[in-house]
Design a protein around this motif. Structure first.
Motif, PDB file in Angstrom:
ATOM      1  N   GLU A   1       0.918  -1.476  -0.116  1.00  0.00           N
ATOM      2  CA  GLU A   1       0.025  -0.147  -0.201  1.00  0.00           C
ATOM      3  C   GLU A   1       0.812   1.135  -0.105  1.00  0.00           C
ATOM      4  OE1 GLU A   1      -3.333   2.232  -0.028  1.00  0.00           O
ATOM      5  OE2 GLU A   1      -2.782   1.039  -0.653  1.00  0.00           O
ATOM      6  N   LEU A   2       2.012   0.880   0.393  1.00  0.00           N
ATOM      7  CA  LEU A   2       2.994   2.344   0.841  1.00  0.00           C
ATOM      8  C   LEU A   2       3.445   2.779  -0.801  1.00  0.00           C
ATOM      9  CD1 LEU A   2       4.334   4.528   1.957  1.00  0.00           C
ATOM     10  CD2 LEU A   2       6.324   2.778   2.912  1.00  0.00           C
ATOM     11  N   ASN A   3       4.031   1.734  -0.770  1.00  0.00           N
ATOM     12  CA  ASN A   3       4.891   1.228  -2.269  1.00  0.00           C
ATOM     13  C   ASN A   3       3.172   1.764  -3.365  1.00  0.00           C
ATOM     14  OD1 ASN A   3       7.378   0.753  -1.707  1.00  0.00           O
ATOM     15  ND2 ASN A   3       6.952  -1.385  -2.183  1.00  0.00           N
ATOM     16  N   ARG A   4       2.661   1.344  -3.108  1.00  0.00           N
ATOM     17  CA  ARG A   4       1.238   2.035  -4.544  1.00  0.00           C
ATOM     18  C   ARG A   4       1.367   3.745  -4.399  1.00  0.00           C
ATOM     19  NH1 ARG A   4      -3.679   4.178  -5.023  1.00  0.00           N
ATOM     20  NH2 ARG A   4      -3.990   3.369  -1.875  1.00  0.00           N
ATOM     21  N   ARG A   5       1.231   4.135  -3.199  1.00  0.00           N
ATOM     22  CA  ARG A   5       0.855   5.650  -2.911  1.00  0.00           C
ATOM     23  C   ARG A   5       2.149   6.557  -2.986  1.00  0.00           C
ATOM     24  NH1 ARG A   5      -2.789   7.252   1.455  1.00  0.00           N
ATOM     25  NH2 ARG A   5      -4.267   5.715   1.803  1.00  0.00           N
ATOM     26  N   LEU A   6       3.372   5.838  -2.980  1.00  0.00           N
ATOM     27  CA  LEU A   6       4.182   6.409  -3.031  1.00  0.00           C
ATOM     28  C   LEU A   6       4.497   6.265  -5.203  1.00  0.00           C
ATOM     29  CD1 LEU A   6       7.221   3.957  -0.953  1.00  0.00           C
ATOM     30  CD2 LEU A   6       6.271   7.036  -1.432  1.00  0.00           C
TER      31      LEU A   6
END
Length: 146
Positions: free
Chosen positions: A13-18
């Protein structure tokens, strides 16, 4: 705290947002967890765990104490030593303590071994059973008051 646990789903999820911001994905090593789990139904599901058992009925029982506040260390690439603004800038968007305090951001959970629970280690692929769930705790003051 002796143990830090994080989930692959939370990192995804963090990487999706990044990546949505046009930034590079990061690896789990940036957060330095001792234990990484996968297979959660939703990202940050580990926030709601209170006690888990890893490796079946004879495995260790772990208690989730509180969320882990993140510092600039998570912005350092563990391989190159290069420091970035991320992931803290993106974590501020959705993992801040509250709207007024964007400096305290959280990723992963601090964990302790249940007293009397024998630690014989855990290994890749061990099942994780959630024994109890509850509301997340984010700061040490709340833990000390209980």
């Amino acid at each position: 705290f002796p143990i830090l646990i994080a989930s692959e789903e939370s990192l995804q999820e963090l990487n999706r947002r990044l990546e949505h911001k046009g930034k590079d994905a990061i690896s789990m090593s940036r957060f330095r967890p001792n234990i990484v789990v996968k297979g959660l139904k939703e990202s940050f599901g580990e926030d709601y765990w209170k006690a888990i058992q890893i490796g079946g009925i004879h495995g260790p029982i772990l208690h989730i104490v509180k969320g882990c506040p993140r510092c600039k260390q998570s912005c350092t690439d563990q391989t190159t030593g290069i420091r970035f603004d991320e992931p803290l800038e993106t974590l501020k968007d959705f993992r801040a303590l509250n709207a007024r305090n964007k400096e305290d951001v959280y990723f992963a959970q601090n964990v302790v071994l249940q007293p009397g629970s024998e630690w014989k280690g855990v290994k890749v692929g061990d099942p994780v059973k959630v024994l109890t769930k509850g509301d997340p705790i984010w700061d040490i003051d709340a833990v000390q008051a209980e």
